[in-house]
Design an enzyme around this catalytic site. Sequence first.
Site, mmCIF file in Angstrom:
data_model
loop_
_atom_site.group_PDB
_atom_site.id
_atom_site.type_symbol
_atom_site.label_atom_id
_atom_site.label_comp_id
_atom_site.label_asym_id
_atom_site.label_seq_id
_atom_site.Cartn_x
_atom_site.Cartn_y
_atom_site.Cartn_z
ATOM 1 N N PRO A 11 0.798 -1.239 0.000
ATOM 2 C CA PRO A 11 0.000 0.000 0.000
ATOM 3 C C PRO A 11 0.830 1.289 0.000
ATOM 4 O O PRO A 11 0.319 2.329 -0.395
ATOM 5 C CB PRO A 11 -0.808 -0.104 1.301
ATOM 6 C CG PRO A 11 0.028 -0.967 2.195
ATOM 7 C CD PRO A 11 0.664 -1.971 1.271
ATOM 8 N N ARG A 12 2.088 1.193 0.461
ATOM 9 C CA ARG A 12 2.901 2.424 0.510
ATOM 10 C C ARG A 12 3.681 2.657 -0.782
ATOM 11 O O ARG A 12 4.375 3.658 -0.925
ATOM 12 C CB ARG A 12 3.885 2.359 1.689
ATOM 13 C CG ARG A 12 3.235 2.520 3.044
ATOM 14 C CD ARG A 12 4.253 2.437 4.177
ATOM 15 N NE ARG A 12 4.981 1.180 4.187
ATOM 16 C CZ ARG A 12 6.273 1.041 3.860
ATOM 17 N NH1 ARG A 12 6.981 2.087 3.517
ATOM 18 N NH2 ARG A 12 6.854 -0.153 3.880
ATOM 19 N N GLY A 99 -0.869 -6.755 -10.312
ATOM 20 C CA GLY A 99 -0.267 -5.801 -11.247
ATOM 21 C C GLY A 99 1.243 -5.941 -11.254
ATOM 22 O O GLY A 99 1.916 -5.429 -12.145
ATOM 23 N N THR A 100 1.760 -6.617 -10.260
ATOM 24 C CA THR A 100 3.207 -6.821 -10.149
ATOM 25 C C THR A 100 3.729 -7.513 -11.405
ATOM 26 O O THR A 100 3.103 -8.465 -11.887
ATOM 27 C CB THR A 100 3.497 -7.689 -8.899
ATOM 28 O OG1 THR A 100 2.881 -7.048 -7.787
ATOM 29 C CG2 THR A 100 4.978 -7.863 -8.673
ATOM 30 N N ASN A 127 -0.184 -4.661 -17.560
ATOM 31 C CA ASN A 127 -0.448 -3.230 -17.695
ATOM 32 C C ASN A 127 -1.952 -2.985 -17.547
ATOM 33 O O ASN A 127 -2.751 -3.576 -18.271
ATOM 34 C CB ASN A 127 0.048 -2.705 -19.049
ATOM 35 C CG ASN A 127 0.284 -1.210 -19.010
ATOM 36 O OD1 ASN A 127 -0.564 -0.465 -18.515
ATOM 37 N ND2 ASN A 127 1.417 -0.767 -19.505
ATOM 38 N N HIS A 155 10.792 3.238 -19.012
ATOM 39 C CA HIS A 155 10.218 3.366 -17.667
ATOM 40 C C HIS A 155 11.104 4.207 -16.769
ATOM 41 O O HIS A 155 12.285 4.412 -17.057
ATOM 42 C CB HIS A 155 10.015 1.979 -17.044
ATOM 43 C CG HIS A 155 8.825 1.244 -17.580
ATOM 44 N ND1 HIS A 155 8.877 0.524 -18.755
ATOM 45 C CD2 HIS A 155 7.552 1.137 -17.111
ATOM 46 C CE1 HIS A 155 7.675 -0.007 -18.985
ATOM 47 N NE2 HIS A 155 6.858 0.356 -18.009
ATOM 48 N N LYS A 159 12.416 1.182 -11.533
ATOM 49 C CA LYS A 159 11.809 -0.106 -11.899
ATOM 50 C C LYS A 159 12.812 -1.236 -11.694
ATOM 51 O O LYS A 159 13.971 -1.122 -12.083
ATOM 52 C CB LYS A 159 11.333 -0.051 -13.364
ATOM 53 C CG LYS A 159 10.598 -1.300 -13.794
ATOM 54 C CD LYS A 159 9.806 -1.069 -15.060
ATOM 55 C CE LYS A 159 9.111 -2.338 -15.545
ATOM 56 N NZ LYS A 159 8.192 -2.894 -14.545
ATOM 57 N N THR A 166 4.885 -5.459 -19.770
ATOM 58 C CA THR A 166 4.122 -5.068 -20.968
ATOM 59 C C THR A 166 4.847 -5.520 -22.234
ATOM 60 O O THR A 166 4.221 -6.021 -23.174
ATOM 61 C CB THR A 166 3.928 -3.536 -20.989
ATOM 62 O OG1 THR A 166 3.396 -3.131 -19.732
ATOM 63 C CG2 THR A 166 3.006 -3.101 -22.112
HETATM 64 N N1 LIG Z 1 0.254 -3.630 -14.097
HETATM 65 C C1 LIG Z 1 0.448 -2.335 -14.166
HETATM 66 O O1 LIG Z 1 -0.268 -1.593 -14.840
HETATM 67 C C2 LIG Z 1 1.581 -1.744 -13.388
HETATM 68 C C3 LIG Z 1 1.755 -0.369 -13.306
HETATM 69 C C4 LIG Z 1 2.787 0.120 -12.538
HETATM 70 C C5 LIG Z 1 3.622 -0.760 -11.864
HETATM 71 N N2 LIG Z 1 3.431 -2.087 -12.001
HETATM 72 C C6 LIG Z 1 4.220 -3.060 -11.241
HETATM 73 O O2 LIG Z 1 3.731 -3.032 -9.921
HETATM 74 C C7 LIG Z 1 4.776 -3.338 -9.012
HETATM 75 C C8 LIG Z 1 4.899 -2.201 -8.006
HETATM 76 O O3 LIG Z 1 5.292 -1.032 -8.660
HETATM 77 P P1 LIG Z 1 5.537 0.312 -7.865
HETATM 78 O O4 LIG Z 1 6.055 1.296 -8.839
HETATM 79 O O5 LIG Z 1 4.348 0.633 -7.052
HETATM 80 O O6 LIG Z 1 6.741 -0.139 -6.908
HETATM 81 P P2 LIG Z 1 7.120 0.430 -5.472
HETATM 82 O O7 LIG Z 1 8.529 -0.013 -5.216
HETATM 83 O O8 LIG Z 1 6.788 1.867 -5.368
HETATM 84 O O9 LIG Z 1 6.131 -0.365 -4.498
HETATM 85 C C9 LIG Z 1 6.295 -1.692 -4.131
HETATM 86 C C10 LIG Z 1 5.829 -1.806 -2.692
HETATM 87 O O10 LIG Z 1 5.861 -3.171 -2.311
HETATM 88 C C11 LIG Z 1 6.195 -3.195 -0.960
HETATM 89 N N3 LIG Z 1 6.643 -4.531 -0.561
HETATM 90 C C12 LIG Z 1 7.828 -5.143 -0.835
HETATM 91 N N4 LIG Z 1 7.856 -6.345 -0.253
HETATM 92 C C13 LIG Z 1 6.670 -6.499 0.393
HETATM 93 C C14 LIG Z 1 6.094 -7.526 1.172
HETATM 94 N N5 LIG Z 1 6.759 -8.659 1.448
HETATM 95 N N6 LIG Z 1 4.849 -7.349 1.641
HETATM 96 C C15 LIG Z 1 4.166 -6.237 1.395
HETATM 97 N N7 LIG Z 1 4.660 -5.203 0.677
HETATM 98 C C16 LIG Z 1 5.891 -5.348 0.181
HETATM 99 C C17 LIG Z 1 7.280 -2.123 -0.799
HETATM 100 O O11 LIG Z 1 7.370 -1.677 0.534
HETATM 101 C C18 LIG Z 1 6.751 -1.045 -1.707
HETATM 102 O O12 LIG Z 1 5.974 -0.108 -0.979
HETATM 103 C C19 LIG Z 1 6.018 -3.535 -9.869
HETATM 104 O O13 LIG Z 1 6.184 -4.907 -10.130
HETATM 105 C C20 LIG Z 1 5.685 -2.802 -11.164
HETATM 106 O O14 LIG Z 1 6.362 -3.323 -12.264
HETATM 107 C C21 LIG Z 1 2.442 -2.588 -12.739
HETATM 108 O O1 LIG Z 2 6.174 1.282 -13.204
HETATM 109 C C1 LIG Z 2 6.278 0.099 -13.585
HETATM 110 O O2 LIG Z 2 7.095 -0.691 -13.080
HETATM 111 C C2 LIG Z 2 5.388 -0.398 -14.661
HETATM 112 N N1 LIG Z 2 5.472 -1.620 -15.019
HETATM 113 C C3 LIG Z 2 4.626 -2.249 -15.959
HETATM 114 C C4 LIG Z 2 5.424 -3.224 -16.806
HETATM 115 O O3 LIG Z 2 6.419 -3.816 -16.331
HETATM 116 O O4 LIG Z 2 5.024 -3.449 -17.936
HETATM 117 C C5 LIG Z 2 3.846 -1.325 -16.819
HETATM 118 C C6 LIG Z 2 3.375 -0.127 -16.117
HETATM 119 C C7 LIG Z 2 4.406 0.541 -15.242
#
Ligand SMILES: NC(=O)c1ccc[n+]([C@@H]2O[C@H](COP(=O)([O-])OP(=O)(O)OC[C@H]3O[C@@H](n4cnc5c(N)ncnc54)[C@H](O)[C@@H]3O)[C@@H](O)[C@H]2O)c1
Ligand SMILES: O=C(O)C1=N[C@H](C(=O)O)CCC1
Length: 266
Positions: A11-12, A99-100, A127, A155, A159, A166
């Site tokens: 959440p953070r 989303g990870t 994505n 990105h 990252k 994507t």
């Molecule tokens: N699908 C999408 O559209 C999309 C968009 C953006 C980002 N992402 C992906 O989402 C993920 C997160 O991206 P972000 O930019 O928010 O990263 P971020 O680093 O800002 O956030 C990740 C969070 O996970 C937390 N975390 C780590 N280990 C943990 C655990 N064991 N338990 C609970 N929380 C834990 C961290 O404290 C951190 O706050 C990445 O894999 C990124 O590639 C996907």
């Molecule tokens: O911010 C990121 O990390 C993102 N990851 C996704 C990816 O790996 O495709 C897409 C959106 C942003």
Amino acid sequence: MEKIKIVIAGPRGRMGKEAVKLVNETEHFQLIAVIDHKNDGMNLSDLEGFSGIVAPIYSNLEECFNQNQADVLIDLTTPEVGMYHARTALNYGIRPVVGTTGFTKEDLQELNNLCEEKGLGCIIAPNFAIGAILMMKFSQMAAKYFQDVEIIELHHDQKLDAPSGTAVKTVQMISEVRDSKQQGHPQEKETIQGARGANIEGMHVHSVRLPGLIAHQQVMFGADGQTLTIRHDSYNRASFMSGVKVAVESVMKLNLFVYGLENILE
Ligand SMILES: NC(=O)c1ccc[n+]([C@@H]2O[C@H](COP(=O)([O-])OP(=O)(O)OC[C@H]3O[C@@H](n4cnc5c(N)ncnc54)[C@H](O)[C@@H]3O)[C@@H](O)[C@H]2O)c1
Ligand SMILES: O=C(O)C1=N[C@H](C(=O)O)CCC1
């Protein structure tokens, strides 16, 4: 209408914060707990930036699921953590919306099998941005007519995974319609390793990481005398939230594994 009871992991984080806001502001969603590896036992409302958003914080996922009856887990963490969370959620009868990014083919297969075994839905969305889904679909359409393609994904520099989820998904969608092809000169040699990017299923993927960027991808096609570029840009993380909302609503009606939001958008 009964509310969908949601747990958010991460959440953070940059995405997690937006997801908390989305769930908090959506009438038929209810945030019942969050998973954070820090702040165990506290309440989200005690943390800076979450004033008035009441949800207990757990560091232990099992403890959270044992104490709270959740419908959906939204995971926005890191690949290893996300995989463990998705697997555990399914074992508890909870539907994951993930989303990870950075999951392997084997990870996806394992979750697919688990969904079948449990008769539960799970959505893995590399994505969530609707424009990015269209960019991938348009690229798949174009690939029927243009065999030569290179993908440039761009990105922010925080990252963790490369190539992006994507880009990997785009390659998969294009390879469904594109005959396999060895691109470039048959005797091409990299004089410096990595110069041609990653080669996935014969398609070259180039990963750019720079401060100032959020999430961008351009798919370039080339043919005799012409190129076609299909590009999508996310300028903020709110751009992903309509996709998260659709995914949460959809996963409640699913009893199978879905990889990619394009499979649920009408
Ligand atoms: N699908 C999408 O559209 C999309 C968009 C953006 C980002 N992402 C992906 O989402 C993920 C997160 O991206 P972000 O930019 O928010 O990263 P971020 O680093 O800002 O956030 C990740 C969070 O996970 C937390 N975390 C780590 N280990 C943990 C655990 N064991 N338990 C609970 N929380 C834990 C961290 O404290 C951190 O706050 C990445 O894999 C990124 O590639 C996907
Ligand atoms: O911010 C990121 O990390 C993102 N990851 C996704 C990816 O790996 O495709 C897409 C959106 C942003």
